[in-house]
Structures are given as C-alpha cells and as structure tokens.
Design a protein around this motif. Structure first.
Motif, PDB file in Angstrom:
ATOM      1  N   PHE A   1     -23.830 -62.105  -6.818  1.00 54.32           N
ATOM      2  CA  PHE A   1     -24.587 -60.864  -7.264  1.00 54.32           C
ATOM      3  C   PHE A   1     -23.730 -59.739  -7.534  1.00 54.32           C
ATOM      4  O   PHE A   1     -23.446 -59.524  -8.526  1.00 54.32           O
ATOM      5  CB  PHE A   1     -25.994 -60.469  -6.316  1.00 54.32           C
ATOM      6  N   SER A   2     -23.419 -59.082  -6.493  1.00 55.88           N
ATOM      7  CA  SER A   2     -22.598 -57.869  -6.571  1.00 55.88           C
ATOM      8  C   SER A   2     -20.963 -58.156  -6.275  1.00 55.88           C
ATOM      9  O   SER A   2     -20.550 -58.950  -5.310  1.00 55.88           O
ATOM     10  CB  SER A   2     -23.133 -56.860  -5.466  1.00 55.88           C
ATOM     11  N   MET A   3     -20.116 -57.729  -6.792  1.00 56.73           N
ATOM     12  CA  MET A   3     -18.658 -57.977  -6.559  1.00 56.73           C
ATOM     13  C   MET A   3     -18.000 -56.523  -6.264  1.00 56.73           C
ATOM     14  O   MET A   3     -18.591 -55.434  -6.793  1.00 56.73           O
ATOM     15  CB  MET A   3     -18.005 -58.409  -7.593  1.00 56.73           C
ATOM     16  N   ALA A   4     -17.100 -56.388  -5.572  1.00 60.86           N
ATOM     17  CA  ALA A   4     -16.799 -54.821  -5.259  1.00 60.86           C
ATOM     18  C   ALA A   4     -15.138 -54.911  -4.895  1.00 60.86           C
ATOM     19  O   ALA A   4     -14.548 -55.945  -4.658  1.00 60.86           O
ATOM     20  CB  ALA A   4     -17.196 -54.480  -4.023  1.00 60.86           C
ATOM     21  N   TRP A   5     -14.543 -53.732  -4.997  1.00 64.46           N
ATOM     22  CA  TRP A   5     -12.935 -53.600  -4.492  1.00 64.46           C
ATOM     23  C   TRP A   5     -13.047 -52.653  -3.154  1.00 64.46           C
ATOM     24  O   TRP A   5     -13.911 -51.830  -2.980  1.00 64.46           O
ATOM     25  CB  TRP A   5     -12.185 -52.983  -5.627  1.00 64.46           C
ATOM     26  N   PHE A   6     -12.322 -53.002  -2.209  1.00 64.80           N
ATOM     27  CA  PHE A   6     -12.307 -52.175  -0.945  1.00 64.80           C
ATOM     28  C   PHE A   6     -10.682 -52.000  -0.799  1.00 64.80           C
ATOM     29  O   PHE A   6      -9.907 -52.709  -1.514  1.00 64.80           O
ATOM     30  CB  PHE A   6     -12.811 -52.826   0.377  1.00 64.80           C
ATOM     31  N   ARG A   7     -10.639 -51.127  -0.037  1.00 62.05           N
ATOM     32  CA  ARG A   7      -8.983 -50.865   0.286  1.00 62.05           C
ATOM     33  C   ARG A   7      -8.688 -50.439   1.752  1.00 62.05           C
ATOM     34  O   ARG A   7      -9.775 -49.984   2.283  1.00 62.05           O
ATOM     35  CB  ARG A   7      -8.187 -50.024  -0.599  1.00 62.05           C
ATOM     36  N   GLN A   8      -7.597 -50.889   2.066  1.00 56.08           N
ATOM     37  CA  GLN A   8      -7.152 -50.620   3.673  1.00 56.08           C
ATOM     38  C   GLN A   8      -5.611 -50.032   3.711  1.00 56.08           C
ATOM     39  O   GLN A   8      -4.844 -50.942   3.392  1.00 56.08           O
ATOM     40  CB  GLN A   8      -7.781 -51.683   4.522  1.00 56.08           C
ATOM     41  N   VAL A   9      -5.711 -49.068   4.492  1.00 57.67           N
ATOM     42  CA  VAL A   9      -4.254 -48.693   4.877  1.00 57.67           C
ATOM     43  C   VAL A   9      -4.096 -48.962   6.308  1.00 57.67           C
ATOM     44  O   VAL A   9      -4.982 -48.867   7.077  1.00 57.67           O
ATOM     45  CB  VAL A   9      -4.328 -47.273   4.812  1.00 57.67           C
ATOM     46  N   PRO A  10      -2.737 -49.751   6.733  1.00 56.37           N
ATOM     47  CA  PRO A  10      -2.567 -50.026   8.008  1.00 56.37           C
ATOM     48  C   PRO A  10      -2.978 -48.883   8.948  1.00 56.37           C
ATOM     49  O   PRO A  10      -2.618 -47.780   8.816  1.00 56.37           O
ATOM     50  CB  PRO A  10      -1.390 -50.207   8.043  1.00 56.37           C
ATOM     51  N   GLY A  11      -3.770 -49.346   9.972  1.00 59.49           N
ATOM     52  CA  GLY A  11      -4.248 -48.584  11.052  1.00 59.49           C
ATOM     53  C   GLY A  11      -5.482 -47.688  10.831  1.00 59.49           C
ATOM     54  O   GLY A  11      -5.998 -46.966  11.839  1.00 59.49           O
ATOM     55  N   LYS A  12      -6.077 -48.183   9.727  1.00 56.07           N
ATOM     56  CA  LYS A  12      -7.137 -47.435   9.306  1.00 56.07           C
ATOM     57  C   LYS A  12      -8.354 -48.306   8.975  1.00 56.07           C
ATOM     58  O   LYS A  12      -7.959 -49.525   8.484  1.00 56.07           O
ATOM     59  CB  LYS A  12      -7.154 -46.458   8.269  1.00 56.07           C
ATOM     60  N   SER A  13      -9.462 -47.877   8.868  1.00 58.63           N
ATOM     61  CA  SER A  13     -10.540 -49.003   8.444  1.00 58.63           C
ATOM     62  C   SER A  13     -10.541 -49.141   7.052  1.00 58.63           C
ATOM     63  O   SER A  13     -10.037 -48.198   6.208  1.00 58.63           O
ATOM     64  CB  SER A  13     -11.961 -48.459   9.002  1.00 58.63           C
TER      65      SER A  13
END
Length: 119
Positions: free
Chosen positions: A32-44
């Motif tokens: 249904f839905s698609m998304a982009w997320f991102r993550q920096v080391p040490g952060k959520s």
C-alpha cells in the motif's frame, strides 16, 4: 513476502543532486504505502518521505520539504527519491520501506544505501 533493494547512494558535495531508487519484488501487489527513512550511526531511524499506492498522496519530513521528491512507478515496482540541494546533514544510510499484506506499519525493509554529503 516483499523484497526491497535500494541503489543510487554515493558521495556528493553540498548543493549537488542525487536520485535513489528502490526495486520491489515478490508480493508487490500487497504493497500500500512505501517510504524512505534514513539513519545516522548512533541515532534512531527517521522518516524522510512516504507515498501511497496511487502516487497522489505524499508526505515529507520538514527537513527535506522542497528539496526531496518521492515518486513511484507501480508498473515497474520501483520507488524513487530525487534529492536536490543536498546538505551535509542529509548524510545517512537511506532505507526503503513498504507497508504490505494488511500491516498497519512498514513491515518490509531494504538493506539501505549510503549517502554522504561533503561540505
């Protein structure tokens, strides 16, 4: 099951543009839905952008609004993130996610593609 594979990451300079791609395979009809997320080391992990199946509904994090554009091509089972005017704070591993199979949350994830923006 749905498999997601991201590509397009790399090292760019501040102000440059980059296009990330996400290829979906498997039971893609259930997405249904698609998304982009991102993550920096040490952060959520943080939300970047999402797009519903029709492509007509999109949402963006405030930090990327006006600079990032999310699109999808259901005929090719592809999703894209076009990023312009990149900033050093955009440096992160970018993940593709999909909500499928009736799930109320993003239950499929790719392995991520790294984006590094130098100042």
């Amino acid at each position: 099951q749905v498999q997601l594979v991201e590509s397009g990451g790399g090292l760019v300079q501040a102000g440059d543009s980059l296009m990330l791609s996400c290829a979906a395979s498997g039971r893609t009809f259930s997405i249904f839905s698609m998304a982009w997320f991102r993550q920096v080391p040490g952060k959520s992990r943080e939300f970047v952008a999402r797009i519903e199946r029709s492509g007509s509904v999109t949402n963006y994090a405030d930090s990327v609004t006006g600079r990032f554009t999310i699109t999808r091509d259901n005929s090719k089972d592809m999703m894209y993130l076009h990023m312009i005017n990149l900033k050093p704070e955009d440096t992160a591993v970018y993940y593709c996610a999909a909500q499928g199979g009736g799930s109320g949350s993003y239950n499929y994830w790719g392995q991520g593609t790294a984006v590094t923006v130098s100042s």
